[in-house]
Design a protein around this motif. Structure first.
Motif, PDB file in Angstrom:
ATOM      1  N   ASP A 111       0.828  -1.214   0.000  1.00 59.16           N
ATOM      2  CA  ASP A 111       0.000   0.000   0.000  1.00 59.16           C
ATOM      3  C   ASP A 111       0.856   1.256   0.000  1.00 59.16           C
ATOM      4  O   ASP A 111       0.586   2.218  -0.736  1.00 59.16           O
ATOM      5  CB  ASP A 111      -0.922   0.013   1.222  1.00 59.16           C
ATOM      6  N   THR A 115       0.889   3.947  -3.157  1.00 60.54           N
ATOM      7  CA  THR A 115       0.542   5.359  -2.991  1.00 60.54           C
ATOM      8  C   THR A 115       1.670   6.257  -3.495  1.00 60.54           C
ATOM      9  O   THR A 115       1.427   7.231  -4.224  1.00 60.54           O
ATOM     10  CB  THR A 115       0.238   5.673  -1.523  1.00 60.54           C
ATOM     11  N   PRO A 125      -4.758   6.487  -6.578  1.00 59.17           N
ATOM     12  CA  PRO A 125      -4.310   5.450  -5.639  1.00 59.17           C
ATOM     13  C   PRO A 125      -5.420   4.499  -5.202  1.00 59.17           C
ATOM     14  O   PRO A 125      -5.136   3.522  -4.515  1.00 59.17           O
ATOM     15  CB  PRO A 125      -3.782   6.263  -4.448  1.00 59.17           C
ATOM     16  N   TRP A 126      -6.681   4.788  -5.576  1.00 59.76           N
ATOM     17  CA  TRP A 126      -7.799   3.958  -5.135  1.00 59.76           C
ATOM     18  C   TRP A 126      -8.202   2.902  -6.171  1.00 59.76           C
ATOM     19  O   TRP A 126      -9.226   2.270  -6.044  1.00 59.76           O
ATOM     20  CB  TRP A 126      -8.995   4.840  -4.779  1.00 59.76           C
ATOM     21  N   THR A 144      -5.501   1.022   2.305  1.00 54.93           N
ATOM     22  CA  THR A 144      -4.460   1.714   1.544  1.00 54.93           C
ATOM     23  C   THR A 144      -3.775   2.817   2.342  1.00 54.93           C
ATOM     24  O   THR A 144      -2.624   3.149   2.090  1.00 54.93           O
ATOM     25  CB  THR A 144      -5.073   2.307   0.263  1.00 54.93           C
ATOM     26  N   PRO A 146      -4.074   6.227   2.373  1.00 51.05           N
ATOM     27  CA  PRO A 146      -3.471   7.208   1.458  1.00 51.05           C
ATOM     28  C   PRO A 146      -2.800   8.385   2.157  1.00 51.05           C
ATOM     29  O   PRO A 146      -1.786   8.892   1.675  1.00 51.05           O
ATOM     30  CB  PRO A 146      -4.658   7.668   0.604  1.00 51.05           C
ATOM     31  N   GLY A 149       0.469   7.153   3.372  1.00 49.61           N
ATOM     32  CA  GLY A 149       1.327   6.960   2.209  1.00 49.61           C
ATOM     33  C   GLY A 149       1.849   8.263   1.653  1.00 49.61           C
ATOM     34  O   GLY A 149       3.000   8.348   1.208  1.00 49.61           O
TER      35      GLY A 149
END
Length: 654
Positions: A111, A115, A125-126, A144, A146, A149
């Motif tokens: 993850d 990102t 990023p999704w 994730t 984000p 990240g």
């Protein structure tokens, strides 16, 4: 509202006028450098200039030490050091280039890499085409992280995602301590607030999550932050405080959606009674501003979640939700029993006795611990005249009740008072989680035991009140309390409460295995065997090794496997249309001692070979000793190329 004057710093049990809300703040003397102040005007006449003082040795050092920033930095360093010590040897993994060998960990490493990769390439990023390749998979409901990240992108790009992951896990306990200290300082004196921070960030409950579920550990940061922001808004209603609360809540969605739901519940419990009692226009404007800011900050994640849900990427059968929701409750004894951390200090008998009392630890270590439980009850006893103490107790015990799940386990016996049925599962109608998991969207929070994390907020604040009382009346007893608390603090990868094995380690790179793949710049797909789409629900295929996704961050090739919190129905449906994948999953169902039979006709194998070529599969990493898988690959046009690091590497013969 601020109260200033010569009174002593506010404590949970001191007298004062209550304000509406879940936690009633009271007399909060604002002094220069007091972390408990709201930052507003003290409301008293300013004193005149002090007479000049005689110069004393080390005057500059003392002046620097008296500054709030210096004191806060010093406390943060102490918390970070304590977190490193009580999760040892986790910090050593950074220098040794190691990771805990779990698929969850490899998922977090991937993850962070994804990102940073999308930031550099200005991508979304999704969604990724680097898992479940070549179809790709939506990440709206994935772990994730984000925001984490984004913050760690410089580290990820400079030193790799494994280093970024390791650094986050090392600093998380100390940061958790500090944010809880800041929230606790709004009510407690310095000793109690420091203790509350330590009980929170160094608890075995959170330390286990730091080792295993980084997104939950980082998401839990937002519970004290939400509490502090909500209380400051209640004390000083204004757009600024409303915006701060909105930023905190919105940011929590960008780290862990499950924690964001709990942060939202905490904010509601804190603010709704205050708003209902006197719905002034200023309060409504501040809350409206906070809601708008929260939606704006969280909007990228919310849009991705809506898109995935609309495509069927967050839908499972009601029976699956009911079954998993019921299975992740914690037993009543285990919830308040001594933490399993005591086994690291040689108290194996105590650890074994508590671990087998219920045997209902669905996941992790959702245990408040004996020391924290006793201190929280003592804090309630010495603060019983304060209504906010009872509301903290309600938060603690109410969340504990939710954490029990839909069934009451006492010892080895399951009790179902007021028996009911929900989607084929027997449940107790007096358990709040029975009703909670029926609420649309909230039913996706399948693990009841994680509500113990929210209850921990109330428990540590009550324990901090107990420490404040001991500091004033029985100071030597604090040494005994601290020594006992250390026995239950932290976690170090030892066997968990379910009696599982000690978590192993895996290297962050496998150059002998991965160097040829990294040298191939064709973007061909890498298939790991056993092959599967795993993570949360639903599941498909087999369990591939944890190191598979870590390797993906080194060579950059798309992977056929995936590890996400949800497997979208559309992705699963499309994967099953590829005969190469479906027969590969079938070939993994090998039982040792049985004849090796490949149940596929020559016509089917020819179709599979064509499918594999269309998919663009360039590498197959076989991690198992299953002879049927090897036979299947050879029959479908692959040949053994080399072996390294415990894997056999096959390449297409074409």
């Amino acid at each position: 509202m601020n109260h200033a004057g010569p009174s002593r710093p506010a404590r949970l049990e001191t007298a004062g006028r209550d304000e509406a809300g879940m936690l009633e703040p009271h007399d909060t003397t604002v002094r220069p450098g007091d972390a408990g102040g709201d930052g507003g005007s003290p409301g008293t006449a300013r004193p005149g200039p002090e007479p000049p003082r005689a110069q004393v040795p080390h005057g500059r050092l003392r002046t620097a030490a008296s500054r709030p920033v210096v004191r806060h930095l010093a406390l943060l360093v102490i918390y970070l050091a304590a977190g490193i010590a009580l999760t040892w040897p986790r910090a050593t993994y950074l220098d040794r280039h190691l990771l805990p060998e779990t698929r969850d960990v490899s998922g977090y490493v991937w993850d962070l890499w994804w990102t940073a990769h999308q930031i550099v390439h200005l991508g979304n990023p999704w969604f990724t085409d680097h898992m479940a390749a070549p179809l790709g998979i939506q990440l709206g409901f994935d772990t994730t992280m984000p925001l984490a990240g984004l913050i760690m992108a410089p580290v990820t790009l400079a030193f790799g995602p494994s280093a970024a992951f390791g650094l986050l896990t090392v600093v998380a306990p100390g940061l958790l301590c500090y944010v809880m200290y800041r929230a606790a300082r709004l009510w407690l004196a310095e000793p109690g607030a420091i203790a509350a921070g330590a009980f929170f960030g160094l608890s075995s409950m959170i330390s286990w999550q730091d080792w295993q579920h980084l997104n939950i550990a980082l998401g839990t940061l937002f519970l004290p932050m939400t509490l502090e922001a909500a209380v400051r808004l209640r004390r000083s209603p204004g757009l600024r405080q409303g915006v701060i609360l909105g930023v905190v809540l919105g940011a929590s969605v960008l780290v862990n959606q499950e924690s964001a739901v709990m942060a939202g519940l905490l904010a509601a419990l804190t603010l709704l009674p205050w708003l209902i009692r006197r719905p002034a226009a200023a309060r409504l404007r501040a809350l409206a501003a906070g809601a708008v800011v929260a939606l704006v900050v969280a909007s990228p994640q919310l849009i991705a979640m809506i898109q995935q849900a609309a495509a069927g990427g967050a839908s499972v059968t009601a029976h699956v939700l009911a079954h998993t929701g019921k299975n992740y409750g914690v037993g009543l004894y285990d919830l308040f029993a001594p933490s399993q951390r005591v086994m690291n200090f040689g108290l194996h008998g105590l650890a074994a006795a508590t671990a087998t009392a219920d045997g209902r630890i669905g996941e992790g270590m959702p245990m408040f611990g004996l020391v924290l439980t006793a201190l929280a009850l003592f804090g309630l006893a010495v603060s019983w005249r304060r209504r906010n103490a009872w509301l903290l107790a309600a938060l603690w015990l109410g969340c504990a009740w939710l954490a029990l799940g839909a069934v009451v386990w006492v010892g080895r016996t399951a009790y179902l008072p007021l028996l009911g049925w929900w989607n084929g599962e027997r449940v107790s109608l007096i358990m709040p989680y029975t009703w909670f998991m029926r609420i649309p969207w909230l039913s996706d929070l399948r693990e009841a035991d994680r509500f113990a994390l929210l209850g921990l907020v109330g428990a540590v604040l009550l324990a901090g009140a107990a420490v404040d009382w001991l500091w004033r009346h029985a100071r030597p007893a604090i040494v005994v309390v601290a020594a006992l608390a250390v026995l239950e603090a932290g976690w170090s990868g030892s066997p968990d409460v379910a009696g599982g094995p000690k978590i192993g380690t895996m290297p962050t790179t496998l150059p002998a295995l991965d160097r040829p793949i990294a040298a191939d710049h064709s973007r061909s797909i890498v298939v790991d065997v056993p092959f599967g789409l795993r993570g949360g629900i639903p599941l498909y295929g087999g369990q591939f090794p944890a190191k598979s996704l870590v390797l993906a961050t080194s060579d950059g090739h798309p992977r056929a496997i995936s590890y996400t919190s949800w497997v979208p129905a559309a992705t699963l449906r499309e994967i099953k249309r590829h005969r190469f994948y479906t027969l590969l999953v079938s070939s993994s169902n090998y039982i040792a001692g049985r004849p090796v039979i490949l149940r596929a006709t020559p016509t089917q194998l020819a179709a599979v070979r064509r499918d594999a070529r269309r998919l663009g599969i360039g590498w197959v990493l076989v991690w198992s000793k299953n002879p049927l898988e090897a036979r299947y690959l050879i029959a479908t046009g692959f040949r053994l190329d080399y072996r390294a690091d415990g894997a056999a590497v096959y390449r297409p013969a074409w």
